[in-house]
Scaffold this active site. Structure first.
Site, short mmCIF file in Angstrom:
data_model
loop_
_atom_site.label_atom_id
_atom_site.label_comp_id
_atom_site.label_asym_id
_atom_site.label_seq_id
_atom_site.Cartn_x
_atom_site.Cartn_y
_atom_site.Cartn_z
CE LYS A 195 37.45 27.42 76.88
NZ LYS A 195 37.67 28.78 76.34
CE LYS A 248 38.67 24.89 73.63
NZ LYS A 248 38.89 26.28 73.27
ZN ZN Z 1 39.21 33.21 77.05
#
Ligand code: ZN
Length: 323
Positions: A195, A248
């Site tokens: 992420k 992501k």
């Molecule tokens: Zn968070």
């Protein structure tokens, strides 16, 4: 053999031929629809920076999930907006927290669609940070206990899959351990393994009311410039027991998706985030882009890069076009 014997255009002559030789396909069961649940009754509050997306109270959420299921979408990813926020993110792991209540209602009212729950503290902390804060530091190990308790509360409520998004070190292992000790050995972990600290999350902060009161998330989310580091993160999460991996955002990180697809055998998800949705939607509204076409192109691009599962705010629109 070369031109004029070889003519690639022969296989592009009409849609039937193009369809037959198509290398990548997209279907509704590969889509997961992210949704936001808030307290109250009859609440359907539009998120201004994400047209067509809402904060739903549980009654409306149930209907929205029913319509997603009818379109053949596999699952939803649930984020909660609690009544109250505090320093210990109590709402994240309270058995009667908003997400836990929503999960119970959804499992009762809409069987047959996967309920995936986001595990993080930033929607529940008063300061909007993903963990326990001391001074201006987000404490890693102290946060693991609260994240594990949040995942357990979600599993107890009936969540089909838990999805830690916090990026604390060691959280997949901590969650797996507590779930296993508590009788939830069969609840899979979808790890937001890779992420990035991305500007594309902007509209989500409005949606989840989770903007940090000070500082940012760069001390735990990854530097957008790094690719090798993704291998390190994924290696750790697999060792700790992740069942599905996620990248992501999706669109700006297609190389990372491809790299992970080539090296690992686990199912791979990609999250087309709020900013990716909002940018395309805004250009569509201005008439600068053909939205249905670019939406489908963005999704097939993510599939072609190697994602098995796509989380997207376009899930319902895309499923409708695929029907
Ligand atoms: Zn968070």
């Amino acid at each position: 053999m070369t031109f004029p014997v070889t003519r690639p255009r022969r296989l592009r002559m009409n849609e039937i031929v193009r369809k037959m030789v198509r290398e990548t396909r997209l279907s509704p069961e590969q889509l997961v629809y992210p949704l936001f649940v808030c307290p109250g009754q009859g609440v359907k509050k539009e998120i201004s920076s994400m047209p067509g997306n809402y904060q739903w109270s549980i009654d409306g959420l149930v209907e929205e999930v029913r319509s997603a299921k009818a379109l053949g979408i596999s699952g939803i990813m649930l984020f909660g907006i609690p009544e109250k926020k505090d320093d210990r993110a109590t709402g994240a792991y309270d058995d009667h927290g908003i997400v836990q209540e929503a999960v119970r209602a959804l499992k009762r009212e809409v069987p047959g669609i996967l309920i995936i729950t986001d595990v993080c503290l930033c929607e529940y902390t008063a300061n909007g940070h993903c963990g326990v804060v001391s001074g201006d530091e987000i404490l890693n190990d102290e946060t693991l206990e609260l994240l594990s308790r949040a995942a357990l509360a979600q599993a107890k409520a009936g969540a089909d899959i838990v999805a830690p998004s916090d990026m604390m070190d060691g959280r997949v292992g901590a969650i797996r351990t507590l779930l296993d000790q508590s009788g939830f050995r069969n609840v899979p972990i979808l790890s937001y393994a890779v992420k990035y600290a991305s500007g594309y999350y902007g509209p989500f902060r409005e949606a989840a009311q989770s903007a940090p009161a000070f500082g940012d998330r760069r001390s735990h989310q990854m530097d957008p410039a790094n690719a090798r580091e993704a291998l390190k993160e994924v290696g750790l999460d697999i060792e700790e027991g992740a069942d599905i991996l996620m990248v992501k955002p999706a669109g700006p990180y297609l190389d990372i998706i491809r790299m992970l697809r080539d090296r690992y055998s686990l199912p791979l998800a990609a999250y087309q985030v709020s900013g990716e949705f909002s940018a395309l939607t805004a250009a569509g509204q201005l008439g600068w882009l053909d939205l249905p076409r670019t939406m489908m192109e963005s999704l097939i691009g993510i599939r072609r890069a190697g994602a098995d599962i796509i989380l997207t705010y376009f899930a319902k629109e895309a499923a409708r076009l695929l029907a």
